[in-house]
Design an enzyme around this catalytic site. Structure first.
Site, PDB file in Angstrom:
ATOM      1  N   GLU A 243       1.012  -1.150  -0.008  1.00 51.85           N
ATOM      2  CA  GLU A 243       0.086  -0.011  -0.126  1.00 51.85           C
ATOM      3  C   GLU A 243       0.808   1.277  -0.027  1.00 51.85           C
ATOM      4  O   GLU A 243       1.563   1.722   0.915  1.00 51.85           O
ATOM      5  CB  GLU A 243      -0.879   0.000   1.075  1.00 51.85           C
ATOM      6  CG  GLU A 243      -1.845   1.196   1.105  1.00 51.85           C
ATOM      7  CD  GLU A 243      -2.742   1.091   2.413  1.00 51.85           C
ATOM      8  OE1 GLU A 243      -3.207   2.075   3.081  1.00 51.85           O
ATOM      9  OE2 GLU A 243      -3.094   0.129   2.996  1.00 51.85           O
ATOM     10  N   CYS A 277      -1.653   9.553   2.383  1.00 55.19           N
ATOM     11  CA  CYS A 277      -1.093   9.091   1.064  1.00 55.19           C
ATOM     12  C   CYS A 277      -2.327   9.436  -0.161  1.00 55.19           C
ATOM     13  O   CYS A 277      -1.986   9.645  -0.973  1.00 55.19           O
ATOM     14  CB  CYS A 277      -0.948   7.646   1.166  1.00 55.19           C
ATOM     15  SG  CYS A 277      -2.461   6.671   1.661  1.00 55.19           S
TER      16      CYS A 277
END
Length: 492
Positions: A243, A277
């Site tokens: 991720e 993110c």
């Protein structure tokens, strides 16, 4: 004693490390990293603990995980303060992180049954059954921006599935990692099921290179993710869930409510001091008077944002970055873009030298060539202007990343077009890019991940499927396949 291996707290034998508050420089945590031998020991005890843990009834594993949730609730104020002081984020935001950790438990239990668990289909002559089995020993690498919530998103579903774990927090958030593990200890996890190794690059490399690992679950930067992918290449037997970050676009097409659009943009670009993110890194604004007015208002309101300490009263919208070095990196990225020909609309500014407090920056790069396609992890927003919606989508997709993408528009048809053409795992309409639901998968394509999304889909990478055809008794079929003759021959 800062490592937890086989149910015991022990002293690391590696490099000495200390963690300070990124604004006040107050020492928060001190300890030694795990050396390679201790990392290997953590893997060995996790391997030894695996058979018994995997064979526990699901209800037994669930009970321990739910006890952990209760402990999170009971110690919410304490953990909130630890996260806030260690990361520099305001208390209010750290509290939302702990709430997300608590909510993750029930969501992960539901996801286990929905995504994995056991399913049976009755057949005429028996049954077809789908079961799921844990991989074995998994390593979990945690990030610093959500040092409690994001590792929790790997750890909880992995434990529910029956895996045993070695957890390495970010070297920038060791205190949070230790605090969370102490709650798992109190929840009654058997020795060796979850192990804590602290450390930086050397500890991480020692962990990821272990032959006896069955997989690795990672949240962090693309550069580290790519390194781990290379390291595990040629080992298809190991599960790898990456991720990673994004260079995320937010398209401002049609602004019916300027202040609402500005608020959405601030939430997308600058929350957590730009250290999510999914944060918007590229703002694509339609040319014209409406876009001009939106940008002017954005610069005005963003210019009023003053980062503050974690415990300031009243609370600030944003706190400090994770470190003074991180703040300096954002400043260097802004200067680099100015040198390429960018036009600064709002200059970022260090509030105090030597700290991580940094005001937001906005720079226009329309027509500028060779802008790096990178994730600058901080409060820096790059602006491009466009003439028509097709151009906006082209600009949005002009990145090697593919995590999140958003559209501000009153036109549903434009959103439908974006859904068809956007290359991103998260595509939002009139919602912040940083908004995501734990009841949906979370992940991206391209340099943002390796098609192993987390959140609701985390259960998928925590177990492998086992398909069975079953019958309680063996009988000869009434109709045989052509060419088979089971008739009794007469003795000659």
């Amino acid at each position: 004693m800062t490592l937890w291996i086989n149910g015991d707290w022990i002293t690391g034998q590696g490099e000495r490390r200390r963690k300070t508050n990124p604004v006040s420089a107050e020492i928060l945590w001190q300890g030694n990293d795990a050396n390679a031998a201790q990392v290997a020991e953590a893997c060995q005890v996790a391997r030894a603990a695996f058979p018994r843990w995997a064979r526990q009834p699901f209800a037994a594993r669930q009970a321990i995980v739910e006890k952990f949730a209760a402990l999170l609730e009971a110690h919410k104020a304490e953990l909130t303060e630890v996260i806030a002081r260690e990361t520099g984020k305001p208390r209010w935001e750290a509290a939302t992180e702990v709430t997300a950790m608590i909510n993750k438990i029930a969501i992960s239990i539901k996801a286990y049954h929905a995504r994995t668990g056991e399913q049976k289909s009755e057949l005429v002559d028996g049954a077809a059954t789908l079961r799921h089995r844990p991989h074995g020993v998994l390593a979990v690498f945690g990030p610093y921006n959500f040092p409690g919530h994001l590792p929790n998103g790997h750890i909880v579903p992995a434990l529910l599935a029956g895996n045993t774990l070695i957890f390495k927090p970010s070297e920038l958030t060791p205190w949070t990692g230790e605090t969370v593990i102490k709650l798992w200890e109190r929840a009654g996890l058997p020795a060796g099921v979850l192990n804590l190794v602290q450390g930086g690059r050397e500890t991480g490399q020692a962990l990821s290179s272990l032959d006896d690992l069955d997989g690795l679950l990672f949240t962090g930067s693309a550069s580290t993710g790519y390194q781990l992918h290379r390291q595990l290449s040629g080992q298809p037997e190991k599960i790898l869930a990456l991720e990673m970050g994004g260079n995320n676009p937010l398209i401002i097409e049609d602004v019916a409510n300027t202040d609402a659009a500005v608020h959405l943009t601030l939430q997308s670009a600058f929350i957590t001091a730009g250290q999510r993110c999914t944060c918007a890194r590229r703002l694509l604004v339609k040319q014209g008077a409406q876009g001009d007015a939106f940008l002017a208002r954005l610069v005005d309101v963003a210019g009023r944002l003053q980062p503050g300490r974690w415990d300031d009263d009243p609370q600030p919208f944003i706190g400090g970055l994770i470190s003074a070095q991180a703040a300096q990196h954002v400043m260097e990225a802004w200067r680099q873009r100015e040198a390429l020909g960018g036009r600064t609309l709002l200059a970022p500014r260090k509030v105090k030298e030597g700290t991580s407090l940094l005001t937001p920056g906005i720079i226009e790069l329309t027509g500028v060539a060779d802008v790096p396609d990178e994730e600058v992890f901080g409060p820096l927003l790059n602006v491009w202007r466009y003439a028509h919606f097709d151009e906006a989508i082209r600009l949005a997709n002009n990145t090697r990343f593919g995590l999140s993408c958003g559209l501000v528009s009153t036109d549903r048809a434009q959103f439908e077009q974006l859904l068809l053409e956007a290359r991103a795992g998260i595509v939002n309409w009139n919602k912040p890019l940083t908004g995501a639901a734990s009841t949906a998968p979370f992940g991206g394509i391209g340099a943002s991940g390796n098609h192993r999304p987390s959140a609701w889909y985390a259960a998928d990478y925590c177990a492998w499927p086992m398909a069975s055809l079953e019958s309680p008794e063996l009988t000869l079929p009434a109709t045989l396949s052509p060419g088979l003759d089971f008739s009794l021959r007469e003795a000659v």
